[in-house]
Design a protein around this motif. Structure first.
Motif, PDB file in Angstrom:
ATOM      1  N   ASP A  79      46.719  38.066  35.906  1.00 22.23           N
ATOM      2  CA  ASP A  79      45.818  37.090  36.518  1.00 22.23           C
ATOM      3  C   ASP A  79      45.232  37.577  37.846  1.00 22.23           C
ATOM      4  O   ASP A  79      44.066  37.318  38.135  1.00 22.23           O
ATOM      5  CB  ASP A  79      46.523  35.744  36.716  1.00 22.23           C
ATOM      6  CG  ASP A  79      46.512  34.907  35.445  1.00 22.23           C
ATOM      7  OD1 ASP A  79      45.466  34.858  34.767  1.00 22.23           O
ATOM      8  OD2 ASP A  79      47.549  34.295  35.129  1.00 22.23           O
ATOM      9  N   ALA A  80      46.024  38.258  38.654  1.00 25.84           N
ATOM     10  CA  ALA A  80      45.509  38.757  39.935  1.00 25.84           C
ATOM     11  C   ALA A  80      44.371  39.750  39.698  1.00 25.84           C
ATOM     12  O   ALA A  80      43.333  39.694  40.368  1.00 25.84           O
ATOM     13  CB  ALA A  80      46.612  39.397  40.757  1.00 25.84           C
ATOM     14  N   LEU A  81      44.546  40.644  38.747  1.00 27.86           N
ATOM     15  CA  LEU A  81      43.505  41.621  38.425  1.00 27.86           C
ATOM     16  C   LEU A  81      42.267  40.917  37.860  1.00 27.86           C
ATOM     17  O   LEU A  81      41.132  41.273  38.198  1.00 27.86           O
ATOM     18  CB  LEU A  81      44.037  42.657  37.433  1.00 27.86           C
ATOM     19  CG  LEU A  81      43.082  43.776  37.040  1.00 27.86           C
ATOM     20  CD1 LEU A  81      42.604  44.560  38.253  1.00 27.86           C
ATOM     21  CD2 LEU A  81      43.754  44.699  36.018  1.00 27.86           C
ATOM     22  N   ARG A  82      42.476  39.918  37.021  1.00 30.32           N
ATOM     23  CA  ARG A  82      41.348  39.159  36.474  1.00 30.32           C
ATOM     24  C   ARG A  82      40.553  38.502  37.601  1.00 30.32           C
ATOM     25  O   ARG A  82      39.322  38.493  37.589  1.00 30.32           O
ATOM     26  CB  ARG A  82      41.854  38.093  35.504  1.00 30.32           C
ATOM     27  CG  ARG A  82      42.357  38.643  34.180  1.00 30.32           C
ATOM     28  CD  ARG A  82      43.105  37.561  33.391  1.00 30.32           C
ATOM     29  NE  ARG A  82      43.547  38.055  32.109  1.00 30.32           N
ATOM     30  CZ  ARG A  82      42.889  37.879  30.955  1.00 30.32           C
ATOM     31  NH1 ARG A  82      41.754  37.196  30.959  1.00 30.32           N
ATOM     32  NH2 ARG A  82      43.357  38.363  29.837  1.00 30.32           N
ATOM     33  N   ALA A  83      41.257  37.940  38.577  1.00 25.87           N
ATOM     34  CA  ALA A  83      40.587  37.270  39.696  1.00 25.87           C
ATOM     35  C   ALA A  83      39.798  38.266  40.539  1.00 25.87           C
ATOM     36  O   ALA A  83      38.671  37.981  40.962  1.00 25.87           O
ATOM     37  CB  ALA A  83      41.611  36.540  40.564  1.00 25.87           C
ATOM     38  N   VAL A  84      40.373  39.435  40.784  1.00 23.57           N
ATOM     39  CA  VAL A  84      39.689  40.453  41.579  1.00 23.57           C
ATOM     40  C   VAL A  84      38.459  40.972  40.839  1.00 23.57           C
ATOM     41  O   VAL A  84      37.392  41.164  41.426  1.00 23.57           O
ATOM     42  CB  VAL A  84      40.669  41.588  41.954  1.00 23.57           C
ATOM     43  CG1 VAL A  84      39.943  42.794  42.507  1.00 23.57           C
ATOM     44  CG2 VAL A  84      41.703  41.068  42.961  1.00 23.57           C
ATOM     45  N   ARG A  85      38.601  41.171  39.529  1.00 24.03           N
ATOM     46  CA  ARG A  85      37.431  41.585  38.746  1.00 24.03           C
ATOM     47  C   ARG A  85      36.354  40.503  38.777  1.00 24.03           C
ATOM     48  O   ARG A  85      35.162  40.801  38.890  1.00 24.03           O
ATOM     49  CB  ARG A  85      37.843  41.879  37.303  1.00 24.03           C
ATOM     50  CG  ARG A  85      38.536  43.218  37.138  1.00 24.03           C
ATOM     51  CD  ARG A  85      38.933  43.467  35.704  1.00 24.03           C
ATOM     52  NE  ARG A  85      39.415  44.829  35.535  1.00 24.03           N
ATOM     53  CZ  ARG A  85      40.398  45.174  34.708  1.00 24.03           C
ATOM     54  NH1 ARG A  85      41.001  44.253  33.973  1.00 24.03           N
ATOM     55  NH2 ARG A  85      40.782  46.426  34.624  1.00 24.03           N
TER      56      ARG A  85
END
Length: 196
Positions: A79-85
């Motif tokens: 989820d953190a990577l999804r948010a940053v993307r």
């Protein structure tokens, strides 16, 4: 881990993304109200499309800001990577939208973005409300406020989770409103695109 004190709610680790328009008051003074409304409607639609494509949930629109959560109601291990993307792509999408807005109205939109990860209290997925509360959300909003136009600031907990797939640089510790201690943050430079 459920919070026994609040029926229908639970403690969850999520990533929160705040996007806001920089200088919207001045923009509103320069644009006809109908043109301003049209620009804002398109901005909200662009942000929602990118956020939802990456698996986030738009929690609410607050004035010119968009608050989104990754991890509620659907939890992904990244989820953190999804948010940053989503943050990175939202900025790019607003840039493309600006080409149209400048051609039509002579002015464009500048966004500031903040992203942070941490524990919140959230409504259950089965309920109509998934509103999240907690310090992690407050910090995400403060990071957005501290960002310069066009800048994405991410909290240290988020940076730790994405550091293998994102290029970031530390910024000087921030004195955020309401925080009794300096907050570490990082500027997002680039992020690896999703492969699927």
């Amino acid at each position: 881990m459920p919070d026994a004190g609040i029926a229908g709610q639970a403690r969850k680790v999520v990533t929160i993304l705040f996007v806001d328009i920089s200088g919207s008051t001045e923009l509103g003074e320069r644009l006809d109200p109908e043109l301003m409304r049209g620009a804002m409607t398109r901005y909200f639609a662009v942000a929602r499309e990118v956020i939802e494509r990456h698996g986030g949930t738009v929690e609410k629109f607050i004035g010119d800001a968009v608050m989104a959560v990754f991890g509620v109601p659907v939890l992904h291990e990244d989820d953190a990577l999804r948010a940053v993307r989503a943050a990175f792509e939202t900025r790019e999408a607003i840039g493309r939208l600006n080409e149209e807005l400048v051609a039509q109205n002579g002015v464009g939109l500048q966004v500031r973005i903040g992203v942070n990860t941490g524990e919140v209290v959230a409504g259950e997925a089965s309920s109509a409300e998934t509103f999240v509360t907690g310090d992690a959300a407050n910090i995400a909003a403060r990071l957005e406020s501290a960002a310069s136009p066009g800048e994405i600031l991410i909290g240290e907990p988020t940076q730790v989770l994405v550091r293998d797939l994102a290029v970031t640089e530390p910024v000087p510790d921030l004195s955020l409103k309401g925080k009794g201690y300096p907050t570490r943050a990082h500027r997002l430079i680039a992020v690896a695109p999703a492969t699927s």
